[in-house]
Scaffold this motif. Structure first.
Motif, PDB file in Angstrom:
ATOM      1  N   LEU A  13      26.817   4.462  -3.184  1.00  0.00           N
ATOM      2  CA  LEU A  13      25.479   4.966  -3.497  1.00  0.00           C
ATOM      3  C   LEU A  13      24.452   4.631  -2.417  1.00  0.00           C
ATOM      4  CD1 LEU A  13      25.361   4.234  -7.321  1.00  0.00           C
ATOM      5  CD2 LEU A  13      25.476   6.467  -6.216  1.00  0.00           C
ATOM      6  N   LYS A  14      24.731   3.592  -1.640  1.00  0.00           N
ATOM      7  CA  LYS A  14      23.824   3.242  -0.540  1.00  0.00           C
ATOM      8  C   LYS A  14      24.196   3.974   0.751  1.00  0.00           C
ATOM      9  CE  LYS A  14      24.224  -1.290  -1.376  1.00  0.00           C
ATOM     10  NZ  LYS A  14      24.005  -2.757  -1.273  1.00  0.00           N
ATOM     11  N   GLY A  15      25.240   4.804   0.680  1.00  0.00           N
ATOM     12  CA  GLY A  15      25.660   5.562   1.858  1.00  0.00           C
ATOM     13  C   GLY A  15      26.320   4.707   2.913  1.00  0.00           C
ATOM     14  N   GLU A  16      26.870   3.569   2.512  1.00  0.00           N
ATOM     15  CA  GLU A  16      27.526   2.663   3.467  1.00  0.00           C
ATOM     16  C   GLU A  16      28.996   3.062   3.604  1.00  0.00           C
ATOM     17  OE1 GLU A  16      26.867  -1.290   2.003  1.00  0.00           O
ATOM     18  OE2 GLU A  16      24.702  -1.201   2.342  1.00  0.00           O
ATOM     19  N   ILE A  17      29.241   4.038   4.463  1.00  0.00           N
ATOM     20  CA  ILE A  17      30.586   4.585   4.627  1.00  0.00           C
ATOM     21  C   ILE A  17      31.158   4.138   5.967  1.00  0.00           C
ATOM     22  CG2 ILE A  17      31.970   6.688   4.558  1.00  0.00           C
ATOM     23  CD1 ILE A  17      30.237   6.241   2.054  1.00  0.00           C
ATOM     24  N   PRO A  18      32.310   3.466   5.970  1.00  0.00           N
ATOM     25  CA  PRO A  18      32.890   3.008   7.239  1.00  0.00           C
ATOM     26  C   PRO A  18      33.483   4.167   8.041  1.00  0.00           C
ATOM     27  CG  PRO A  18      34.397   2.576   5.439  1.00  0.00           C
ATOM     28  CD  PRO A  18      33.141   3.108   4.813  1.00  0.00           C
TER      29      PRO A  18
END
Length: 264
Positions: A170-175
């Motif tokens: 949900l925070k857009g923290e995509i590796p």
């Protein structure tokens, strides 16, 4: 304008970005059109999605009795490897279990909060990935029943997570990850019973984009049992979550079976 009804998971349409709808008995809301606007959610009661009685929801939209007895809530739903319909063995309702388990299933890699492995019925592609908030997904194998998909997922759990970290998603923290490359290296991990369904060169990558104006830096979940009334400005929709400007997030799927009033 006011909408009232029993919450069920948001309906989606695979487009760029994903289109989201809340569907009630006599009306529906096109949620993408509400981005940047304020809305109020008020909890008014419960209605079991299985029996229709106004009983407190226990889990997955079911009251306690239905969750414990319904074929749609068997353990094989969450653990596909426990499926037994292919052996003609009943869990709760063999006719229902055959209908769901004995159809094509897809084992896949998805990139949501990290690379994860999962199982879905072929008919749920790409809906399943949308519901998880994945930004990319790639099928690994398509198999003829849920059991074979389940044992494949179990084998791949040694390499990948099988759950999404919802806060990171949900925070857009995509590796950064190359799931096409990841898929190519799986031929030695897939169980022998499934190897015939694996094609190393079949790489059908799905890309998914979500209607999000702004990702929150911190998130806190709205719980309708603790906070029966909430007002906020909608800033995004991802997975099965509504994201509000103040960092509040609302998991629609968690509250299936809740009767709500939504005011714009």
């Amino acid at each position: 304008m006011t909408y009232e009804g029993v919450l069920t998971k948001m309906q989606t349409e695979f487009s760029n970005p994903i289109q989201y709808y809340l569907v009630f008995e006599n009306s529906f809301l096109s949620l993408n059109q509400l981005l940047g606007k304020e809305l109020e959610i008020v909890h008014q009661g419960y209605q079991c999605l299985e029996c229709g009685k106004k009983k407190k929801i226990f889990r997955q939209g079911f009251c306690y009795d239905c969750f414990m007895g319904s074929a749609a809530a068997g353990d094989w739903i969450m653990k596909p490897e426990l499926s037994t319909a292919h052996l003609n063995i009943e869990d709760r309702d063999l006719e229902y279990e055959k209908k769901v388990q004995l159809q094509p299933h897809v084992v896949y890699l998805a990139l949501s909060s990290e690379v994860k492995v999962g199982v879905t019925r072929k008919t749920q592609v790409p809906t399943r990935w949308i519901d998880q908030g994945a930004v990319q997904a790639i099928p690994i194998v398509e198999v003829p029943n849920r059991y074979l998909a389940g044992i494949t997922e179990v084998a791949l759990k040694s390499l990948y997570a099988d759950k999404t970290n919802w806060q990171k998603m949900l925070k857009g923290e995509i590796p950064q990850a190359d799931i096409v490359k990841e898929r190519k290296g799986l031929q030695y991990v897939i169980p022998n019973e499934v190897k015939e369904y694996y094609d190393v060169d079949k790489n059908e990558l799905f890309e998914l984009q979500y209607p999000v104006l702004q990702y929150p830096k911190k998130v806190s979940s709205l719980n309708l049992d603790k906070s029966p009334s909430f007002t906020g400005k909608l800033s995004g929709i991802k997975g099965q979550y509504l994201i509000f400007e103040d960092g509040t997030v609302f998991n629609v799927r968690t509250f299936e079976g809740y009767v709500v009033k939504i005011s714009l």
